[in-house]
Design a protein around this motif. Structure first.
Motif, PDB file in Angstrom:
ATOM      1  N   VAL A  53       0.830  -1.204   0.000  1.00  0.00           N
ATOM      2  CA  VAL A  53       0.000   0.000   0.000  1.00  0.00           C
ATOM      3  C   VAL A  53       0.868   1.259   0.000  1.00  0.00           C
ATOM      4  N   VAL A  54       1.898   1.275   0.822  1.00  0.00           N
ATOM      5  CA  VAL A  54       2.785   2.440   0.891  1.00  0.00           C
ATOM      6  C   VAL A  54       3.457   2.673  -0.455  1.00  0.00           C
ATOM      7  N   GLN A  55       3.892   1.602  -1.086  1.00  0.00           N
ATOM      8  CA  GLN A  55       4.515   1.742  -2.407  1.00  0.00           C
ATOM      9  C   GLN A  55       3.523   2.318  -3.413  1.00  0.00           C
ATOM     10  N   SER A  56       2.278   1.851  -3.362  1.00  0.00           N
ATOM     11  CA  SER A  56       1.270   2.376  -4.289  1.00  0.00           C
ATOM     12  C   SER A  56       0.985   3.849  -4.003  1.00  0.00           C
ATOM     13  N   LEU A  57       0.934   4.223  -2.739  1.00  0.00           N
ATOM     14  CA  LEU A  57       0.689   5.621  -2.380  1.00  0.00           C
ATOM     15  C   LEU A  57       1.819   6.529  -2.856  1.00  0.00           C
ATOM     16  N   SER A  58       3.032   6.018  -2.846  1.00  0.00           N
ATOM     17  CA  SER A  58       4.174   6.839  -3.265  1.00  0.00           C
ATOM     18  C   SER A  58       4.088   7.238  -4.732  1.00  0.00           C
ATOM     19  N   GLN A  59       3.277   6.513  -5.513  1.00  0.00           N
ATOM     20  CA  GLN A  59       3.138   6.796  -6.941  1.00  0.00           C
ATOM     21  C   GLN A  59       1.892   7.612  -7.259  1.00  0.00           C
ATOM     22  N   VAL A  60       1.130   7.974  -6.245  1.00  0.00           N
ATOM     23  CA  VAL A  60      -0.114   8.716  -6.463  1.00  0.00           C
ATOM     24  C   VAL A  60       0.198  10.179  -6.789  1.00  0.00           C
ATOM     25  N   VAL A  61      -0.352  10.670  -7.862  1.00  0.00           N
ATOM     26  CA  VAL A  61      -0.138  12.056  -8.266  1.00  0.00           C
ATOM     27  C   VAL A  61      -0.827  12.990  -7.266  1.00  0.00           C
ATOM     28  N   GLY A  62      -0.067  13.940  -6.717  1.00  0.00           N
ATOM     29  CA  GLY A  62      -0.620  14.895  -5.763  1.00  0.00           C
ATOM     30  C   GLY A  62      -0.472  14.492  -4.314  1.00  0.00           C
ATOM     31  N   ILE A  63       0.106  13.326  -4.044  1.00  0.00           N
ATOM     32  CA  ILE A  63       0.192  12.831  -2.661  1.00  0.00           C
ATOM     33  C   ILE A  63       1.003  13.772  -1.780  1.00  0.00           C
ATOM     34  N   SER A  64       1.977  14.485  -2.349  1.00  0.00           N
ATOM     35  CA  SER A  64       2.824  15.375  -1.547  1.00  0.00           C
ATOM     36  C   SER A  64       2.086  16.620  -1.068  1.00  0.00           C
TER      37      SER A  64
END
Length: 438
Positions: free
Chosen positions: A120-131
């Motif tokens: 899940v963390v790896q998938s979240l790291s690729q989400v556009v706008g997560i920062s």
């Protein structure tokens, strides 16, 4: 010659002095960084923290006050330490000092499945706008492997909270297991044990009831307790440790929440995935309105207040699953169907193969070959929702409805009282008298 040497000597001395100052400052900053990154791990130790503490020791006065009023269980050292950790500010503020003005907080609630969490963390790291947003990770108790994974997150601001009354925190007393508890189908009159059986005659299992306790504690804490979110009136997204999040999820979420008031004013929430966890969506050129699902769901503070007002119904329904409790008793009590708005293609996938906090047993992971293989098409890497689409509404769908009596597991009076206590941790003035909830 002497007149030329003095400035050189002074200049050389100044350079040495500045170098010493610079090295000292770098050392201080490094020390602060190391202390901060290890703050949670070093603040929580092992089983020796589980012994109970005397009334008031190391406890905040206000907390001790509301714990007595709500009759919450006596805390052990670990429980108190976890509660203090919940007050720490988010990490990575130095990397992401400013949240976007219209950001939607994301709450990831986890149990004890580290290999799931890594996915899940790896998938979240690729989400556009997560920062641009704040990620809150809510732990059901404390597990070192889970904590280490979260401490490694560096792609956004992240705050950890730990359920201080999780059954996993109490090894020899309620809400964990105590020697006096009835087990399975024990008769309290014969066995002289403590507990109330559910509608099927079974006594409580701490491992099972923690599902519902954690979700309800988390909801109350996020919406009404945390400094970072209690003033947030907009939507908050909730995901679990076995939800794979697509790269377009956050931008799609932002668009759905913006479209909801016009496209589906009667919708209570938005979802990243269909309510049927086996579906990837219809692929139509329409938005979808359907019954609220439990994968990637978001709602606002107004909806939370409606849910919170049904605390008695939620806490007294004999069902250990939070989502079935919502579908079978809370949502029907609103009077009208509870719809959610989503896109025609999923932006989140439930990949879990083991549940009920099975965790990481000796046999290894619940994930095939320790990994998850999902084919993400290019269309799922960008927003694939059009603002001018119409809405297709599913008016009749299969699933748990009003009238379902529950699968049980939630018959013990102590669990119901603890659940209700969570509802009023931050609303003592609204706390009903015991006679009103019995």
């Amino acid at each position: 010659m002497a007149s030329h040497k003095k400035p050189r000597i002074k200049y050389a001395a100044l350079r040495r002095f500045l170098a010493v100052v610079l090295i000292t400052l770098l050392g201080v900053f490094l020390l602060i960084f190391l202390l901060r990154t290890n703050s949670i791990s070093s603040s929580v130790s092992g089983p020796e923290d589980e012994e109970e503490v005397s009334e008031g020791s190391n406890l905040n006065v206000n907390h001790s006050h509301y714990r007595q009023i709500l009759n919450l269980p006596k805390q052990n050292k670990l429980s108190i330490r976890l509660e203090k950790l919940n007050q720490l500010p988010p990490r990575n503020i130095d990397l992401y000092p400013n949240l976007a003005k219209d950001h939607i907080p994301i709450v990831l609630y986890v149990h004890n499945r580290p290999q799931y969490l890594q996915v899940v963390v790896q998938s979240l790291s690729q989400v556009v706008g997560i920062s641009e947003t704040l990620l809150i990770v809510s732990h059901d108790g404390y597990f070192e492997k889970m904590n280490k994974i979260v401490e490694g997150i560096n792609f956004c601001q992240v705050k950890q909270i730990f359920a201080p009354y999780s059954p996993h925190v109490f090894s020899n007393s309620f809400p964990g297991i105590s020697l006096a508890d009835c087990k399975e189908k024990d008769d309290p009159r014969i066995e002289h044990c403590e507990g109330n059986p559910d509608q099927y005659g079974n006594h409580r299992s701490p491992k099972i009831v923690s599902l519902k306790h954690h979700w309800w504690w988390m909801m109350n804490t996020v919406w009404d307790g945390l400094e970072e979110t209690r003033g947030h009136s907009g939507h908050i997204l909730f995901i679990e440790e076995d939800h794979f999040i697509f790269p377009n999820a956050y931008r799609s979420l932002q668009l759905l929440t913006a479209l909801k008031p016009k496209k589906c004013p009667d919708c209570y929430a938005v979802n990243l995935a269909p309510c049927d966890v086996n579906s990837r969506g219809e692929g139509w050129e329409n938005l979808i309105a359907e019954r609220m699902g439990n994968v990637g769901y978001a709602f606002n503070h107004t909806v939370w207040r409606k849910i919170h007002r049904k605390a008695t119904e939620f806490c007294s329904f004999d069902e250990y699953n939070w989502d079935i409790t919502m579908w079978a008793t809370v949502f029907p009590s609103f009077g009208l169907p509870v719809y959610t708005l989503r896109g025609p293609r999923t932006s989140a996938v439930h990949f879990g193969k083991c549940g009920l906090h099975q965790g990481q047993g000796e046999r290894g992971s619940c994930i095939d070959n320790g990994s998850v293989k999902l084919d993400i098409e290019d269309i799922d890497k960008v927003v694939n929702i059009k603002p001018d689409w119409g809405v297709h509404m599913y008016k009749k769908q299969a699933g748990y409805q009003a009238g379902f009596k529950g699968w049980g597991g939630w018959g013990d009076k102590r669990d119901r009282e603890l659940c209700l206590g969570f509802a009023y941790m931050y609303h003592l003035h609204d706390y009903p008298s015991p006679s009103a909830t019995s």
